[in-house]
Design a protein around this motif. Structure first.
Motif, mmCIF file in Angstrom:
data_model
loop_
_atom_site.group_PDB
_atom_site.id
_atom_site.type_symbol
_atom_site.label_atom_id
_atom_site.label_comp_id
_atom_site.label_asym_id
_atom_site.label_seq_id
_atom_site.Cartn_x
_atom_site.Cartn_y
_atom_site.Cartn_z
ATOM 1 N N LEU A 181 0.932 -1.418 -0.259
ATOM 2 C CA LEU A 181 0.383 -0.115 -0.169
ATOM 3 C C LEU A 181 0.630 1.103 -0.243
ATOM 4 C CD1 LEU A 181 -2.779 -1.343 2.670
ATOM 5 C CD2 LEU A 181 -3.126 -0.939 0.603
ATOM 6 N N ILE A 182 0.383 2.715 -0.690
ATOM 7 C CA ILE A 182 1.610 3.653 -0.859
ATOM 8 C C ILE A 182 -0.344 4.673 -0.308
ATOM 9 C CG2 ILE A 182 1.888 4.935 -2.108
ATOM 10 C CD1 ILE A 182 3.818 3.245 -4.053
ATOM 11 N N VAL A 183 -0.325 5.150 1.137
ATOM 12 C CA VAL A 183 -0.864 5.790 1.901
ATOM 13 C C VAL A 183 -1.221 7.299 1.401
ATOM 14 C CG1 VAL A 183 -2.846 6.559 3.384
ATOM 15 C CG2 VAL A 183 -2.301 4.113 2.109
ATOM 16 N N SER A 184 -1.096 8.483 1.003
ATOM 17 C CA SER A 184 -1.687 9.710 1.731
ATOM 18 C C SER A 184 -1.989 9.961 2.374
ATOM 19 C CB SER A 184 -1.377 10.594 0.857
ATOM 20 O OG SER A 184 -1.128 11.838 0.505
ATOM 21 N N PRO A 185 -1.994 9.760 3.802
ATOM 22 C CA PRO A 185 -2.861 10.165 5.028
ATOM 23 C C PRO A 185 -3.847 11.245 5.639
ATOM 24 C CG PRO A 185 -0.980 8.930 6.100
ATOM 25 C CD PRO A 185 -0.704 9.892 4.133
ATOM 26 N N ALA A 186 -5.055 11.332 5.610
ATOM 27 C CA ALA A 186 -5.817 12.333 6.200
ATOM 28 C C ALA A 186 -5.677 12.949 6.774
ATOM 29 C CB ALA A 186 -7.229 12.157 5.273
ATOM 30 N N ASP A 193 3.901 11.927 1.664
ATOM 31 C CA ASP A 193 4.560 12.999 1.300
ATOM 32 C C ASP A 193 3.130 13.636 2.919
ATOM 33 O OD1 ASP A 193 3.255 15.907 0.696
ATOM 34 O OD2 ASP A 193 1.099 15.965 0.288
ATOM 35 N N ARG A 194 3.053 13.025 3.318
ATOM 36 C CA ARG A 194 2.041 12.951 4.620
ATOM 37 C C ARG A 194 3.333 12.005 6.101
ATOM 38 N NH1 ARG A 194 -3.905 14.192 2.897
ATOM 39 N NH2 ARG A 194 -3.054 16.094 1.551
ATOM 40 N N GLY A 195 3.623 12.460 6.538
ATOM 41 C CA GLY A 195 4.188 11.341 7.417
ATOM 42 C C GLY A 195 4.207 11.682 8.902
ATOM 43 N N SER A 196 4.656 10.517 9.650
ATOM 44 C CA SER A 196 3.566 10.217 11.176
ATOM 45 C C SER A 196 4.619 10.927 11.510
ATOM 46 C CB SER A 196 2.297 9.513 10.951
ATOM 47 O OG SER A 196 2.114 9.827 12.841
ATOM 48 N N GLU A 197 4.781 11.135 12.988
ATOM 49 C CA GLU A 197 5.657 11.191 14.586
ATOM 50 C C GLU A 197 5.368 10.496 14.818
ATOM 51 O OE1 GLU A 197 8.034 12.974 14.134
ATOM 52 O OE2 GLU A 197 6.951 13.958 12.526
ATOM 53 N N THR A 198 4.228 9.547 14.734
ATOM 54 C CA THR A 198 4.063 7.990 15.657
ATOM 55 C C THR A 198 4.109 7.268 14.833
ATOM 56 O OG1 THR A 198 1.565 8.254 15.443
ATOM 57 C CG2 THR A 198 2.712 9.838 17.369
ATOM 58 N N LEU A 199 4.428 6.901 13.638
ATOM 59 C CA LEU A 199 4.248 5.642 12.614
ATOM 60 C C LEU A 199 5.884 5.432 12.591
ATOM 61 C CD1 LEU A 199 1.254 6.019 10.579
ATOM 62 C CD2 LEU A 199 1.770 4.652 12.656
ATOM 63 N N ASP A 200 6.275 4.016 13.417
ATOM 64 C CA ASP A 200 7.379 3.502 12.255
ATOM 65 C C ASP A 200 7.409 2.984 10.784
ATOM 66 O OD1 ASP A 200 10.409 3.196 12.390
ATOM 67 O OD2 ASP A 200 10.051 0.795 13.165
ATOM 68 N N ASP A 211 -3.908 22.219 15.509
ATOM 69 C CA ASP A 211 -5.059 22.154 14.699
ATOM 70 C C ASP A 211 -5.263 21.141 12.957
ATOM 71 O OD1 ASP A 211 -6.187 23.416 16.945
ATOM 72 O OD2 ASP A 211 -6.325 25.585 15.766
ATOM 73 N N ILE A 212 -3.708 21.749 13.162
ATOM 74 C CA ILE A 212 -3.832 20.756 11.222
ATOM 75 C C ILE A 212 -3.386 19.390 11.173
ATOM 76 C CG2 ILE A 212 -2.696 21.762 9.259
ATOM 77 C CD1 ILE A 212 -4.687 23.379 9.654
ATOM 78 N N ASN A 213 -4.142 18.622 10.848
ATOM 79 C CA ASN A 213 -3.600 17.371 11.074
ATOM 80 C C ASN A 213 -3.317 16.499 9.264
ATOM 81 O OD1 ASN A 213 -5.027 15.768 12.863
ATOM 82 N ND2 ASN A 213 -6.838 16.499 12.392
ATOM 83 N N THR A 214 -2.991 17.109 8.960
ATOM 84 C CA THR A 214 -2.418 16.763 7.209
ATOM 85 C C THR A 214 -1.240 17.290 7.676
ATOM 86 O OG1 THR A 214 -3.875 17.452 5.712
ATOM 87 C CG2 THR A 214 -1.994 17.299 4.821
ATOM 88 N N GLY A 215 0.383 16.434 7.693
ATOM 89 C CA GLY A 215 1.591 16.295 8.629
ATOM 90 C C GLY A 215 2.393 17.894 6.951
ATOM 91 N N SER A 216 2.266 17.325 5.868
ATOM 92 C CA SER A 216 2.405 18.906 5.404
ATOM 93 C C SER A 216 2.558 20.038 5.202
ATOM 94 C CB SER A 216 2.435 18.200 3.251
ATOM 95 O OG SER A 216 1.356 18.113 3.027
ATOM 96 N N VAL A 217 1.157 20.492 5.762
ATOM 97 C CA VAL A 217 0.167 21.942 5.852
ATOM 98 C C VAL A 217 0.612 22.019 7.094
ATOM 99 C CG1 VAL A 217 -1.502 22.971 5.769
ATOM 100 C CG2 VAL A 217 -1.354 21.220 4.411
ATOM 101 N N ARG A 218 0.837 21.144 7.827
ATOM 102 C CA ARG A 218 1.359 21.796 9.162
ATOM 103 C C ARG A 218 3.029 22.395 9.045
ATOM 104 N NH1 ARG A 218 0.331 17.381 11.799
ATOM 105 N NH2 ARG A 218 3.063 16.700 12.256
ATOM 106 N N ARG A 219 3.502 21.735 8.718
ATOM 107 C CA ARG A 219 5.203 22.044 8.901
ATOM 108 C C ARG A 219 5.621 22.717 7.908
ATOM 109 N NH1 ARG A 219 5.694 16.260 7.315
ATOM 110 N NH2 ARG A 219 5.441 16.752 5.087
ATOM 111 N N ARG A 220 4.476 23.422 6.843
ATOM 112 C CA ARG A 220 4.396 24.940 6.589
ATOM 113 C C ARG A 220 4.307 26.106 7.269
ATOM 114 N NH1 ARG A 220 1.397 22.603 1.143
ATOM 115 N NH2 ARG A 220 2.737 21.114 0.647
#
Length: 356
Positions: free
Chosen positions: A128-133, A155-162, A207-216
């Motif tokens: 699977l390749i997933v871009s998490p919502a 595109d959207r990583g997660s700090e809690t997932l290895d 407030d922002i759940n999308t990692g790429s946008v939160r980082r911006r």
């Protein structure tokens, strides 16, 4: 007597083996792409299969090899040119390595994403390749990873997932844009994103759940704070989920008595609507408003003026994600990899000094 080859639906591995003069087991190894055979035998079986118009039984092959030959992909919005180009990178790698791709669009909805992953796992995709919502809603991703199928986040990583992850250097790009605006005298700088909150108001990056946008946004706010600009959280606008929503948000914002002098659009769909609203309101870019958009969409280079953009390695993101996945499918058991690809600011003509 009719000597035409049998219909492909009725041609079996045994038929191919008989014509090639090899055993059924040998023909199965060649047609299934597993095991070792000589080049001479492989050529003979391939020629026999072609002459008989043989089509593989995918279900039977998957039962034999344990592979379906498919990769499942879940993205947020396939109408967004960003995801369309990323998909091209994924499908090109998949084709080169013998996989087909099943694509499902989540519409940036976490429940739809969960349903999509369940569907793909039920179809026995190999990976699977997933871009998490939502990064904060990741239990289903953990379950998918525990299913034994490789999973790569796009595109959207997660700090809690290895988990293997491929992202762009979004924060660095937002920092550079913000510094550029501030150096040109801009103080009223707005950031527009499709990400939303329950009450459609932004308070903090969490407030922002999308990692790429939160980082911006984190990069944007950090540079503003260091430059002494206060309450810049008020200049972050959320909820630009459709062109219609974006139109309304941009219209209210640009009609305000304290309208921004510069706007950062979080994607090219938002950037296009801001550009349209400026024209409708009689505002001139860049004299009245400077505009920068993430993603180098085709339209950004042909407008008057052409729009300065953050060129993200979108094709490369998809390509890298697919390569990581294929490596896992080929037995790579190393620790999870986090790939960060560089962005580039493409200077055009939509940025100028702040109006007096």
């Amino acid at each position: 007597m009719d000597q035409s080859p049998p219909r492909s639906s009725s041609v079996t591995v045994a038929d191919v083996a008989r014509k090639a003069g090899v055993s059924k087991a040998t023909a199965a190894r060649v047609l299934g792409g597993y095991g070792t055979v000589s080049d001479h035998v492989r050529d003979a079986v391939t020629a026999a299969a072609r002459s008989l118009n043989y089509q593989p039984n995918e279900l039977a092959r998957s039962m034999t090899t344990g592979r379906s030959g498919t990769i499942g992909v879940v993205v947020g919005d396939i109408e967004n040119p960003f995801f369309s180009l990323a998909m091209r990178g994924i499908t090109d790698v998949a084709r080169q390595t013998g996989f087909t791709v099943i694509l499902i669009n989540s519409g940036e909805d976490a429940d739809a994403e969960k349903s999509a992953i369940r569907t793909l796992l039920a179809k026995r995709v190999d990976g699977l390749i997933v871009s998490p919502a939502k990064e904060s809603d990741a239990d289903h991703l953990r379950e998918a990873a525990r299913s034994g199928r490789p999973l790569v986040l796009l595109d959207r990583g997660s700090e809690t997932l290895d988990i293997d992850t491929v992202i762009a250097d979004d924060r660095h790009a937002a920092e550079n844009i913000t510094r550029r605006f501030i150096a040109l005298g801009h103080r009223r700088i707005a950031y527009l994103t499709a990400c939303d909150t329950p009450d459609h108001r932004f308070r903090a990056p969490t407030d922002i759940n999308t990692g790429s946008v939160r980082r911006r946004i984190e990069g944007f706010l950090d540079v503003c704070q260091k430059a002494g600009l206060e309450r810049m959280e008020d200049w972050v606008h959320v909820g630009a989920v459709t062109p219609e929503h974006t139109y309304r948000i941009a219209t209210v914002m640009l009609k305000s008595s304290r309208r921004p002098t510069a706007v950062i659009a979080s994607d090219s769909v938002i950037g296009l609507e801001v550009f349209k609203v400026c024209r409708e309101l009689g505002l001139t870019i860049p004299t009245d408003l400077s505009l920068v958009s993430f993603h180098d969409a085709d339209w950004t280079s042909v407008t008057t003026p052409p729009v300065t953009v953050v060129r993200q390695p979108v094709y490369g993101l998809g390509e890298a994600a697919a390569k990581l996945l294929v490596e896992r499918l080929n037995g790579n058991s190393a620790e999870a990899t986090r790939v960060v690809l560089k962005t580039e600011i493409v200077e055009r003509a939509s940025v100028a000094t702040a109006p007096a």
